[in-house]
Motif scaffolding. Sequence first.
Motif, PDB file in Angstrom:
ATOM      1  N   LEU A 121      16.716 -16.757   6.442  1.00  0.00           N
ATOM      2  CA  LEU A 121      16.732 -17.143   5.181  1.00  0.00           C
ATOM      3  C   LEU A 121      17.222 -16.028   4.015  1.00  0.00           C
ATOM      4  CD1 LEU A 121      15.994 -19.215   2.715  1.00  0.00           C
ATOM      5  CD2 LEU A 121      13.587 -18.169   2.994  1.00  0.00           C
ATOM      6  N   LYS A 122      17.021 -14.909   4.504  1.00  0.00           N
ATOM      7  CA  LYS A 122      17.654 -13.733   3.544  1.00  0.00           C
ATOM      8  C   LYS A 122      19.122 -13.860   3.577  1.00  0.00           C
ATOM      9  CE  LYS A 122      18.912 -10.037   5.267  1.00  0.00           C
ATOM     10  NZ  LYS A 122      19.136  -8.733   6.126  1.00  0.00           N
ATOM     11  N   ILE A 123      19.626 -13.941   4.642  1.00  0.00           N
ATOM     12  CA  ILE A 123      21.273 -14.029   4.888  1.00  0.00           C
ATOM     13  C   ILE A 123      21.847 -15.259   4.120  1.00  0.00           C
ATOM     14  CG2 ILE A 123      23.181 -14.284   6.319  1.00  0.00           C
ATOM     15  CD1 ILE A 123      21.526 -12.590   8.432  1.00  0.00           C
ATOM     16  N   LEU A 124      20.951 -16.480   4.201  1.00  0.00           N
ATOM     17  CA  LEU A 124      21.418 -17.607   3.417  1.00  0.00           C
ATOM     18  C   LEU A 124      21.510 -17.390   2.018  1.00  0.00           C
ATOM     19  CD1 LEU A 124      19.614 -20.610   5.493  1.00  0.00           C
ATOM     20  CD2 LEU A 124      21.900 -19.987   5.510  1.00  0.00           C
ATOM     21  N   LEU A 125      20.430 -16.720   1.436  1.00  0.00           N
ATOM     22  CA  LEU A 125      20.483 -16.589  -0.047  1.00  0.00           C
ATOM     23  C   LEU A 125      21.467 -15.601  -0.359  1.00  0.00           C
ATOM     24  CD1 LEU A 125      16.608 -16.217  -0.266  1.00  0.00           C
ATOM     25  CD2 LEU A 125      18.082 -17.840  -1.591  1.00  0.00           C
ATOM     26  N   GLN A 126      21.636 -14.427   0.417  1.00  0.00           N
ATOM     27  CA  GLN A 126      23.042 -13.501   0.079  1.00  0.00           C
ATOM     28  C   GLN A 126      24.277 -14.260  -0.116  1.00  0.00           C
ATOM     29  OE1 GLN A 126      22.494 -10.813   3.440  1.00  0.00           O
ATOM     30  NE2 GLN A 126      21.065  -9.236   2.241  1.00  0.00           N
ATOM     31  N   VAL A 127      24.726 -15.157   0.872  1.00  0.00           N
ATOM     32  CA  VAL A 127      26.037 -15.616   0.895  1.00  0.00           C
ATOM     33  C   VAL A 127      26.021 -17.088   0.128  1.00  0.00           C
ATOM     34  CG1 VAL A 127      26.337 -14.194   2.984  1.00  0.00           C
ATOM     35  CG2 VAL A 127      25.765 -16.692   3.309  1.00  0.00           C
ATOM     36  N   GLN A 128      24.963 -17.628  -0.133  1.00  0.00           N
ATOM     37  CA  GLN A 128      25.287 -19.178  -0.523  1.00  0.00           C
ATOM     38  C   GLN A 128      26.217 -19.072  -1.875  1.00  0.00           C
ATOM     39  OE1 GLN A 128      21.791 -21.537  -1.718  1.00  0.00           O
ATOM     40  NE2 GLN A 128      20.834 -19.702  -2.610  1.00  0.00           N
ATOM     41  N   ASN A 129      26.929 -20.132  -2.043  1.00  0.00           N
ATOM     42  CA  ASN A 129      27.602 -20.387  -3.161  1.00  0.00           C
ATOM     43  C   ASN A 129      27.083 -20.641  -4.159  1.00  0.00           C
ATOM     44  OD1 ASN A 129      29.694 -21.673  -5.117  1.00  0.00           O
ATOM     45  ND2 ASN A 129      31.023 -21.856  -3.044  1.00  0.00           N
ATOM     46  N   PRO A 130      27.211 -19.558  -5.278  1.00  0.00           N
ATOM     47  CA  PRO A 130      26.457 -19.921  -6.745  1.00  0.00           C
ATOM     48  C   PRO A 130      26.609 -21.366  -7.351  1.00  0.00           C
ATOM     49  CG  PRO A 130      28.489 -18.472  -7.150  1.00  0.00           C
ATOM     50  CD  PRO A 130      28.309 -18.751  -5.555  1.00  0.00           C
ATOM     51  N   HIS A 131      27.599 -21.907  -6.770  1.00  0.00           N
ATOM     52  CA  HIS A 131      27.775 -23.469  -7.637  1.00  0.00           C
ATOM     53  C   HIS A 131      27.316 -24.642  -6.616  1.00  0.00           C
ATOM     54  CE1 HIS A 131      30.521 -21.509 -10.381  1.00  0.00           C
ATOM     55  NE2 HIS A 131      31.193 -20.852  -9.234  1.00  0.00           N
ATOM     56  N   ALA A 132      26.647 -23.977  -5.548  1.00  0.00           N
ATOM     57  CA  ALA A 132      26.145 -25.265  -4.635  1.00  0.00           C
ATOM     58  C   ALA A 132      24.728 -24.824  -3.828  1.00  0.00           C
ATOM     59  CB  ALA A 132      27.018 -25.724  -3.699  1.00  0.00           C
ATOM     60  N   ILE A 133      23.680 -24.472  -4.779  1.00  0.00           N
ATOM     61  CA  ILE A 133      22.380 -23.805  -4.452  1.00  0.00           C
ATOM     62  C   ILE A 133      21.588 -24.608  -3.787  1.00  0.00           C
ATOM     63  CG2 ILE A 133      20.358 -22.810  -5.429  1.00  0.00           C
ATOM     64  CD1 ILE A 133      22.827 -21.097  -5.928  1.00  0.00           C
ATOM     65  N   VAL A 193      26.902 -23.839   3.327  1.00  0.00           N
ATOM     66  CA  VAL A 193      26.249 -22.703   2.429  1.00  0.00           C
ATOM     67  C   VAL A 193      26.931 -21.869   1.689  1.00  0.00           C
ATOM     68  CG1 VAL A 193      24.336 -21.059   2.152  1.00  0.00           C
ATOM     69  CG2 VAL A 193      24.093 -23.227   3.798  1.00  0.00           C
ATOM     70  N   VAL A 194      28.193 -21.397   2.516  1.00  0.00           N
ATOM     71  CA  VAL A 194      28.749 -20.296   1.725  1.00  0.00           C
ATOM     72  C   VAL A 194      29.933 -21.053   0.861  1.00  0.00           C
ATOM     73  CG1 VAL A 194      30.636 -18.652   2.327  1.00  0.00           C
ATOM     74  CG2 VAL A 194      28.756 -18.916   3.865  1.00  0.00           C
ATOM     75  N   THR A 195      30.729 -22.244   1.383  1.00  0.00           N
ATOM     76  CA  THR A 195      31.343 -22.969   0.572  1.00  0.00           C
ATOM     77  C   THR A 195      31.090 -23.932  -0.516  1.00  0.00           C
ATOM     78  OG1 THR A 195      31.766 -24.583   2.353  1.00  0.00           O
ATOM     79  CG2 THR A 195      33.123 -22.798   2.421  1.00  0.00           C
ATOM     80  N   VAL A 204      28.831  -9.118  -9.568  1.00  0.00           N
ATOM     81  CA  VAL A 204      28.237  -8.916 -10.820  1.00  0.00           C
ATOM     82  C   VAL A 204      28.866  -9.603 -11.977  1.00  0.00           C
ATOM     83  CG1 VAL A 204      27.759  -6.919 -12.349  1.00  0.00           C
ATOM     84  CG2 VAL A 204      27.891  -6.584 -10.126  1.00  0.00           C
ATOM     85  N   ARG A 205      30.373  -9.703 -12.022  1.00  0.00           N
ATOM     86  CA  ARG A 205      30.783 -10.697 -12.999  1.00  0.00           C
ATOM     87  C   ARG A 205      30.471 -12.109 -12.938  1.00  0.00           C
ATOM     88  NH1 ARG A 205      37.288 -10.941 -12.615  1.00  0.00           N
ATOM     89  NH2 ARG A 205      37.139  -8.851 -13.111  1.00  0.00           N
ATOM     90  N   TYR A 206      30.475 -12.600 -12.008  1.00  0.00           N
ATOM     91  CA  TYR A 206      30.381 -14.074 -11.854  1.00  0.00           C
ATOM     92  C   TYR A 206      28.856 -14.563 -11.525  1.00  0.00           C
ATOM     93  CZ  TYR A 206      35.424 -14.103 -11.233  1.00  0.00           C
ATOM     94  OH  TYR A 206      36.790 -14.289 -11.191  1.00  0.00           O
TER      95      TYR A 206
END
Length: 351
Positions: A63-75, A284-286, A306-308
């Motif tokens: 779960l930690k890894i999934l949260l780290q890399v998941q696309n911020p536009h598809a939570i 999850v990433v894309t 940080v920017r996005y």
Amino acid sequence: MASEDVVGKTSATIANIAEEAKIASEGVKAPSRQTLLGICKSLVAGGVAGGVSRTAVAPLERLKILLQVQNPHAIKYNGTIQGLKYIWRTEGLRGMFKGNGTNCARIVPNSAVKFFSYEEASKGILWLYRKQPGNEDAELTPLLRLGAGACAGIIAMSATYPMDLVRGRITVQTDKSPSQYRGIAHALKTVLREEGPRALYKGWLPSVIGVIPYVGLNFAVYESLKDWLVKSRPFGLTEDAELGVTTKLACGAAAGTVGQTVAYPLDVIRRRMQMVGWKDAGSVVTGEGKSALEYTGMVDAFRKTVRYEGFGALYKGLVPNSVKVVPSIAIAFVSYEVVKDVLKVDMRISD
């Protein structure tokens, strides 16, 4: 790494460091049967400690890894409880432990090398330190332990880094991924064929930088706490200069918490860089109809994250990581010392 790892996670006892350093100062000799047995014992104990601790917290690690890399536009994962429920509902029990086999295959040699490297680095550093005038009877200080722990972490991480990269990708891929890695060997072959040898070390630099505070602080805090408890004996926690299992667990938990908090942003950046160039990146990433961000290097990854997504994105997955790091590091510490004690008894009997 940092959290993993851990170490995360991971430390080694140096109860007989004075005698060992004294032997080292007498000169380099050919390894004796007892020396080789000691090396094997340390490697086996470290490997067992790593495998046991990682398996115990595998769902939280994924779960930690999934949260780290998941696309911020598809939570898909919004927190620890919701994330674990979502994985259970969509992927079942296998999903909770996806990537754990690869993780254990990586962490066992990583942990073994790390524990062994720490003990050898500790002896070498103490021997060199005692060579300085006025330090003939010196003991390891927290700063020296920090240096030994950092050396051990860098050596172990570098030796097994390709395994960490493919472990991260296998952990992230879902049933919706266009193409599936079928295992460690298939993932390594695919990355080499499609992205080249250098791809196996994507994210290596932030890992090295993160290893210094993470592993170094783990060792330094753990060993220093043990020494302080043995010498001061507060609240009756020690008896006959020995610490109980519960006290060692507490020391390990404190060490893991300090190390992972300091180094966590580097772990997030490392994990994101590992996903770059993966044409069949998990959903999850894309995300749905989205693409993952590309990074040209560590600084670029920090800047874009940080920017996005804001500064808080550097701590995505910190909650499940904090929940897992305490039992993971603590179990690793105690497992290591317990296995060493068992093997020591067996060696005496066999001789």
